[in-house]
Write an enzyme that holds these catalytic residues in place. Structure first.
Site, PDB file in Angstrom:
ATOM      1  N   LYS A 214      -8.785   4.264  -0.139  1.00 18.42           N
ATOM      2  CA  LYS A 214      -7.347   4.538  -0.118  1.00 18.42           C
ATOM      3  C   LYS A 214      -7.101   6.005   0.227  1.00 18.42           C
ATOM      4  CE  LYS A 214      -5.670   0.573  -2.475  1.00 18.42           C
ATOM      5  NZ  LYS A 214      -5.205  -0.059  -3.711  1.00 18.42           N
ATOM      6  N   ARG A 256     -12.068  -3.542  -7.087  1.00 15.73           N
ATOM      7  CA  ARG A 256     -11.829  -4.186  -5.797  1.00 15.73           C
ATOM      8  C   ARG A 256     -12.287  -3.212  -4.712  1.00 15.73           C
ATOM      9  NH1 ARG A 256      -7.853  -4.112  -2.038  1.00 15.73           N
ATOM     10  NH2 ARG A 256      -7.333  -6.044  -0.962  1.00 15.73           N
TER      11      ARG A 256
HETATM   12  C1  7PJ Z   1      -4.855  -3.742  -3.924  1.00 14.62           C
HETATM   13  C2  7PJ Z   1      -4.694  -5.113  -3.799  1.00 14.62           C
HETATM   14  C3  7PJ Z   1      -5.068  -3.181  -5.213  1.00 14.62           C
HETATM   15  C4  7PJ Z   1      -4.964  -5.433  -6.063  1.00 14.62           C
HETATM   16  C5  7PJ Z   1      -4.522  -4.197  -1.862  1.00 14.62           C
HETATM   17  C6  7PJ Z   1      -5.964  -1.851   0.240  1.00 14.62           C
HETATM   18  C7  7PJ Z   1      -4.540  -2.291   0.165  1.00 14.62           C
HETATM   19  N1  7PJ Z   1      -4.763  -5.977  -4.859  1.00 14.62           N
HETATM   20  N2  7PJ Z   1      -4.497  -5.383  -2.498  1.00 14.62           N
HETATM   21  N3  7PJ Z   1      -5.126  -4.086  -6.253  1.00 14.62           N
HETATM   22  N4  7PJ Z   1      -4.760  -3.182  -2.700  1.00 14.62           N
HETATM   23  N5  7PJ Z   1      -5.027  -6.244  -7.140  1.00 14.62           N
HETATM   24  O1  7PJ Z   1      -6.907  -2.592   0.042  1.00 14.62           O
HETATM   25  O2  7PJ Z   1      -6.139  -0.637   0.550  1.00 14.62           O
HETATM   26  O3  7PJ Z   1      -5.198  -1.981  -5.440  1.00 14.62           O
HETATM   27  S1  7PJ Z   1      -4.269  -4.039  -0.152  1.00 14.62           S
END
Ligand code: 7PJ
Length: 280
Positions: A214, A256
């Site tokens: 990010k 994640r």
């Molecule tokens: C997240 C997400 C996060 C959860 C994305 C990216 C943006 N789902 N989906 N938490 N971010 N739960 O992967 O940079 O931080 S999309």
């Protein structure tokens, strides 16, 4: 599904959007996506998070039909080759319902089931749900993020969304909470959330954290990247793994990530150290 997971767990990101955050939409076709999923399984992933909507700041909205076309065939195909837990990164009630029918195991919603019909679809699916905090919406969320009290405001949001879930019959044991790094937050907000992550534990649910690649990680590394003229990708990987490790130490149950092998390795070292502590 949640009861079977060992924490900390690594959630690997599998984007199937033409304009995803960091992989440039490389996995937009079904075969490539399947191949990449197999690769993550080999690397030791615990959950695969499939996303058919780009939520990057400023991203254009997708229709449910587009999202269904990207996600459902992949869930179906993956289900045939593996019983790895599959999470679906979606806010759409149609996608929740269809993905659950196709064999998905977890709903991961960056809008915390606030879209019309999403609560009911999630309840009917009987699947566990990750409720993520986002201030505003992806089109505008990074324009001027503001909080009265960052931690308290997010806690209140979680309490409201938990109550909404309970009101439609989703059980508390089915919920995971995520403070939503980068979703309506400045870099300072994001760093404070890492430091104070454990304060959300009072809500009694596992915490999921996504810091991987990010922009806050990129910003921290920017000056060293310029000085060394090094590849951005390698530095972002190392920075993201460091972030994931700190998040786990501060209370995250699920991280994640894009870089599964590196994160799994870092968490193995952490586990060995923790095991020694428990043994003595
Ligand atoms: C997240 C997400 C996060 C959860 C994305 C990216 C943006 N789902 N989906 N938490 N971010 N739960 O992967 O940079 O931080 S999309």
């Amino acid at each position: 599904m949640l009861a079977q997971l060992q924490f900390p767990a690594v959630m690997g990101i599998l984007n199937v959007t033409p304009d995803s955050f960091s992989d440039g939409g490389k996995y937009a076709s079904l075969d490539l996506a399947l191949e990449y999923a197999r690769h993550m399984i080999d690397e030791g992933v615990d959950i695969i998070d499939i996303g058919g909507e780009s939520t990057r700041p400023g991203a254009a909205p997708v229709t449910a039909a587009e999202e269904l076309g990207r996600v459902v065939p992949l869930v179906r195909s993956l289900r045939q080759i593996s019983n790895i837990p599959l999470s679906i990164d979606t806010s759409s009630p149609e996608v929740i319902t269809a993905a659950a029918e196709a064999g998905a195991n977890l709903i991961n919603d960056v809008r915390a089931l606030r879209r019309e019909g999403a609560l009911e679809a999630a309840a009917a699916s009987c699947l566990p749900v990750c409720l993520m905090h986002m201030q505003g919406n992806p089109e505008t969320m990074q324009m001027n993020p503001h909080y009265v009290d960052l931690i308290e405001d997010i806690k209140v949001f979680f309490e409201q969304r938990i109550a909404a879930c309970l009101s439609v019959g989703i059980r508390e044991e089915q919920l995971i909470l995520d403070p939503g790094f980068g979703f309506g937050k400045t870099p300072e907000h994001n760093l404070r959330l890492v430091n104070r992550l454990s304060e959300f534990k009072i809500l009694g649910r596992p915490l999921l954290v996504g810091l991987s690649r990010k922009s806050t990680i990129g910003k921290i590394l920017e000056s060293s990247l310029r000085e060394k003229k090094q590849g951005l990708k390698q530095e972002l990987l190392i920075g993201s793994v460091a972030g994931a490790l700190i998040a786990v130490n501060n209370g995250a149950s699920i991280v994640r990530v894009h870089d599964v092998a590196a994160t799994v390795a870092a968490l193995k070292v952490r586990k060995a150290v923790e095991t020694e502590k428990a043994d003595h």
